[in-house]
Design a protein around this motif. Structure first.
Motif, short mmCIF file in Angstrom:
data_model
loop_
_atom_site.label_atom_id
_atom_site.label_comp_id
_atom_site.label_asym_id
_atom_site.label_seq_id
_atom_site.Cartn_x
_atom_site.Cartn_y
_atom_site.Cartn_z
N ARG A 257 0.81 -1.22 0.00
CA ARG A 257 0.00 0.00 0.00
C ARG A 257 0.84 1.27 0.00
O ARG A 257 0.32 2.35 -0.27
N TRP A 258 2.14 1.14 0.29
CA TRP A 258 3.00 2.32 0.30
C TRP A 258 3.86 2.47 -0.95
O TRP A 258 4.55 3.47 -1.11
N HIS A 259 3.83 1.48 -1.83
CA HIS A 259 4.76 1.53 -2.96
C HIS A 259 4.60 2.78 -3.81
O HIS A 259 5.59 3.41 -4.20
N ALA A 260 3.36 3.14 -4.11
CA ALA A 260 3.16 4.27 -5.02
C ALA A 260 3.57 5.60 -4.38
O ALA A 260 4.14 6.47 -5.05
N ALA A 261 3.33 5.74 -3.09
CA ALA A 261 3.51 7.05 -2.46
C ALA A 261 4.86 7.24 -1.78
O ALA A 261 5.33 8.38 -1.64
N ALA A 262 5.48 6.17 -1.34
CA ALA A 262 6.69 6.33 -0.53
C ALA A 262 7.85 6.83 -1.39
O ALA A 262 8.14 6.27 -2.45
N PRO A 263 8.54 7.86 -0.94
CA PRO A 263 9.70 8.34 -1.70
C PRO A 263 10.86 7.34 -1.62
O PRO A 263 11.04 6.66 -0.61
N VAL A 264 11.61 7.28 -2.70
CA VAL A 264 12.82 6.44 -2.73
C VAL A 264 13.99 7.39 -2.52
O VAL A 264 14.45 8.04 -3.46
N ALA A 265 14.45 7.48 -1.30
CA ALA A 265 15.51 8.46 -0.99
C ALA A 265 16.82 8.08 -1.67
O ALA A 265 17.52 8.94 -2.19
N ASP A 281 15.94 10.66 -16.25
CA ASP A 281 15.13 10.83 -15.05
C ASP A 281 14.84 9.50 -14.39
O ASP A 281 14.60 8.48 -15.06
N TYR A 282 14.82 9.54 -13.07
CA TYR A 282 14.55 8.34 -12.30
C TYR A 282 13.06 7.99 -12.38
O TYR A 282 12.21 8.82 -12.06
N VAL A 283 12.79 6.78 -12.82
CA VAL A 283 11.43 6.24 -12.83
C VAL A 283 11.51 4.94 -12.04
O VAL A 283 12.23 4.02 -12.44
N PRO A 284 10.82 4.87 -10.90
CA PRO A 284 11.00 3.69 -10.05
C PRO A 284 10.51 2.40 -10.70
O PRO A 284 9.50 2.40 -11.41
N ALA A 285 11.22 1.32 -10.43
CA ALA A 285 10.78 0.00 -10.85
C ALA A 285 9.50 -0.35 -10.12
O ALA A 285 9.20 0.22 -9.06
N PRO A 286 8.71 -1.28 -10.66
CA PRO A 286 7.51 -1.70 -9.92
C PRO A 286 7.89 -2.36 -8.59
O PRO A 286 8.94 -2.99 -8.48
N GLY A 287 7.00 -2.21 -7.62
CA GLY A 287 7.18 -2.91 -6.35
C GLY A 287 8.40 -2.46 -5.58
O GLY A 287 8.97 -1.38 -5.83
N ALA A 288 8.81 -3.29 -4.63
CA ALA A 288 9.91 -2.93 -3.74
C ALA A 288 11.26 -2.94 -4.45
O ALA A 288 12.25 -2.47 -3.89
N ARG A 289 11.32 -3.46 -5.66
CA ARG A 289 12.58 -3.43 -6.42
C ARG A 289 13.12 -2.00 -6.52
O ARG A 289 14.33 -1.79 -6.65
N ARG A 290 12.23 -1.02 -6.47
CA ARG A 290 12.67 0.38 -6.53
C ARG A 290 13.63 0.73 -5.39
O ARG A 290 14.38 1.70 -5.50
N PHE A 291 13.57 -0.03 -4.32
CA PHE A 291 14.46 0.28 -3.18
C PHE A 291 15.83 -0.37 -3.30
O PHE A 291 16.68 -0.21 -2.43
N VAL A 292 16.03 -1.15 -4.36
CA VAL A 292 17.40 -1.60 -4.68
C VAL A 292 18.11 -0.38 -5.27
O VAL A 292 17.54 0.32 -6.11
#
Lengths: 416, 416
Positions: A257-265, A281-292
């Motif tokens: 529920r936080w994937h879309a809104a949580a910033p990837v610092a 430009d940074y475009v986050p990967a789907p899901g928690a992979r963005r935090f890699v």
């Protein structure tokens, strides 16, 4: 009596029949052979550094000598069909960890240290909290790196962000309207006290406070159910009960529920939706992979990947049953002599409140542990006066527990 | 002609006597035997993943099977007298890297990915800049992860912090009073263009702007002199010219003059002055060690440590001389046929402006590189149309260069 001789033959100390009978009917007994434990040592420090498994030895040789040495750069994409490519390695490891912590595979990101992951989830949590909530609440006795990382982040953010450290038993009373998130370690690294993750998560949710769980001494030690508890974020360690090797990559959990809104610092290219597009430009990967974040450390990550296969055929509830039986037996063996030997139990006796370790205070804890280690009984000293013994149900037998308890007793009697 | 047969015997292609003579008098020729390169392949992608050396194979086996498997937790402190303990491993590796980049050992911190290190130095630089300077200036075509990390940090900080991206040749014109720091990659990963680190650092300093250098394609490729240039901060990569293995730990540089004032955004326990004191408050370790965050990934870091020993007996100026000779020869061999084969050189011919790679644009670059790789000539494709060939003076011979150039030519002629 010189301390080095007190425990001279501890690993061959005869074990009573009732203890041997426990090992004979232990459904996890066969797992021990998967690990390479040194001879002449009883190793009760898997909660500081898990043991090496045979499959890790093979995997590390293969990834180094074949995948890197021969296939070289090609290994980043080779075998993608069969899921053997390095690019997807963090995702494969995430899926294995997800099962252990009650998460979906796309809620887990693997890589970096526990400290760096703590920074990531703290920044994510503060980023989705209501703007008037700027307090990060934590147990004042939390593991130091959790405190340090929270200090670093709140200082970096400025703007009224504050780290509020309160005694562990006052955390619930501090779930106030200015609190954004609460950062807690489920199992205390000194005492082995295990918090009720579900109850505290529910309390926090009712107070509008996000939960961030440090599972360093939980993941792989017993089943964790983050989604069952409605937890928001978590981090955990790869080198303790997951047996991933020294400084193994850590992991984080972010509820869907936080994937879309949580910033990837820490927004790096390996968390980009298409790393080799080389977009500006940074475009986050789907899901928690963005935090890699950056390029995964493939050697260390491959060791963790192989180590996790030890859990593939393990029922986590059976793991917990055995863990509690091991720690129960250790306490029961030392109970009759504890007072005489100046041992003060600090681990809760109530099973639900206990991790997979047993700790005692002792006035000469530092020296006692040094002597125990020198004699081949490896536990851990933790400041100021704690003797810590970790039990790993994957590779410890009840005979180990019996011998360890007798060893501690013998060492303390020899010093008396 | 099928592409797979065009280069069938490339690694045994006869080489002219004048080329063999260059190898015969190459003072670095003996270094090649230290590496394990696969048969039948000419590997010109060490700027994406450096090759495996024999000493790394031995070291990885030892750290896994002996240090972890047998000595277990003891390895964190064992051998501290002789400098073999894991606790000091980041410092030992830092000292080896310091020599390659013109830094003092206590100005380098090793661990985490290049992306995470970039975050650390950006936060440090913005933290010491004058408060009215809130712009982070960079080349719009900088390596993507540098841009993404800078985006993430400036978004996290808010408060008027801004990432300003300008064309590479306009950076100097943008060193204005609102600029806190300039983030530049010395060697462009596509073209191999090498910036004048000393001149730009001096310009920036004169304008009151801090310099942050990404040395991903510099460190280990040629001598870098950060302190000679008065650079402020830098980061670099362990897995390219340092040959530390896939995703090897990266490094950062922080000039001594900033140690006391620069904030440690990622303040973890391994950068604490006394990690096992388990103090409640973060107190930074002396020097750049404070920028080490969590527990180091010992397997990957040990591989890097061993890989760096390849440089111990290497004169870095001799390395540079050979690197330039290799890239000069490659260009000279392709010059006569380049136009006919639709190859457009994008690497500067001027030696001072060139890293250790040669790149060409080609309208079918993606397909051409796939064919070259399939035939055993391994370079890299970079979007949108770049053929990239990396040269590593530690393990490439002039014969390799001759064969590679002839191979590119043959492949393109076969496609024509």
């Amino acid at each position: 009596m010189p301390t080095q001789t007190v425990l001279a033959d501890l690993t061959t100390l005869p074990v009573p029949a009732d203890v041997l009978a426990l090992d004979a009917r232990d459904p996890l007994a066969h797992k021990r052979d998967e690990f390479l434990l040194p001879d002449g040592v009883i190793y009760l420090d898997g909660n500081s550094l898990g043991a090496l498994s045979r499959r890790v030895v093979q995997r590390v040789r293969h990834v180094t000598e074949e995948e890197w040495g021969r296939a070289l750069i090609g290994s980043w994409t080779l075998g993608a069909q069969e899921g053997r490519d390095w690019m997807a390695l963090p995702d494969r490891v995430a899926a294995k960890i997800a099962r252990l912590i009650g998460a979906q595979p796309d809620e887990v990101a693997v890589g970096d240290s526990t400290s760096v992951n703590t920074f990531k989830v703290l920044a994510a949590a503060l980023g989705v909290a209501a703007p008037e909530r700027r307090v990060l609440l934590t147990d004042a006795d939390n593991f130091p790196t959790d405190l340090y990382v929270a200090q670093g982040l709140t200082a970096l953010l400025g703007g009224g962000y504050e780290l509020r450290r309160v005694p562990a038993d006052e955390v619930a009373a501090h779930l106030r309207p200015d609190v954004a998130a609460v950062l807690l370690t489920q199992v205390d690294y000194r005492t082995g006290r295990c918090l009720d993750l579900a109850a505290i998560s529910a309390q926090a949710r009712a107070a509008g406070v996000l939960t961030i769980w440090d599972l360093a001494h939980s993941a792989g030690a017993f089943p964790v159910d983050l989604n069952g508890a409605g937890a928001d974020f978590a981090v955990g360690c790869g080198y303790k009960y997951l047996n991933g090797g020294p400084g193994a990559p850590a992991f984080l959990f972010a509820a869907r529920r936080w994937h879309a809104a949580a910033p990837v610092a820490l927004s790096g290219w390996m968390g980009h939706a298409d790393p080799f597009e080389m977009a500006r430009d940074y475009v986050p990967a789907p899901g928690a992979r963005r935090f890699v974040t950056g390029t995964p450390m493939v050697l260390s990550l491959s060791a963790l990947d192989a180590a996790l296969d030890a859990f593939a055929d393990v029922d986590l509830h059976a793991l917990r049953v055995k863990s509690l039986a091991l720690t129960d037996m250790f306490m029961a063996l030392l109970d009759p002599v504890a007072e005489r030997l100046a041992l003060t139990l600090v681990t809760p006796r109530e099973p639900a409140q206990r991790g997979s370790q047993v700790s005692y205070r002792h006035p000469q804890a530092r020296e006692v542990m040094a002597d125990l280690i020198a004699a081949g009984l490896v536990g851990d000293f933790r400041t100021p006066d704690i003797l810590r013994f970790g039990f790993t149900p994957l590779y410890h037998s009840f005979a180990d527990v019996y011998r360890a308890a007798r060893g501690v007793q013998a060492m303390l009697e020899a010093r008396a």
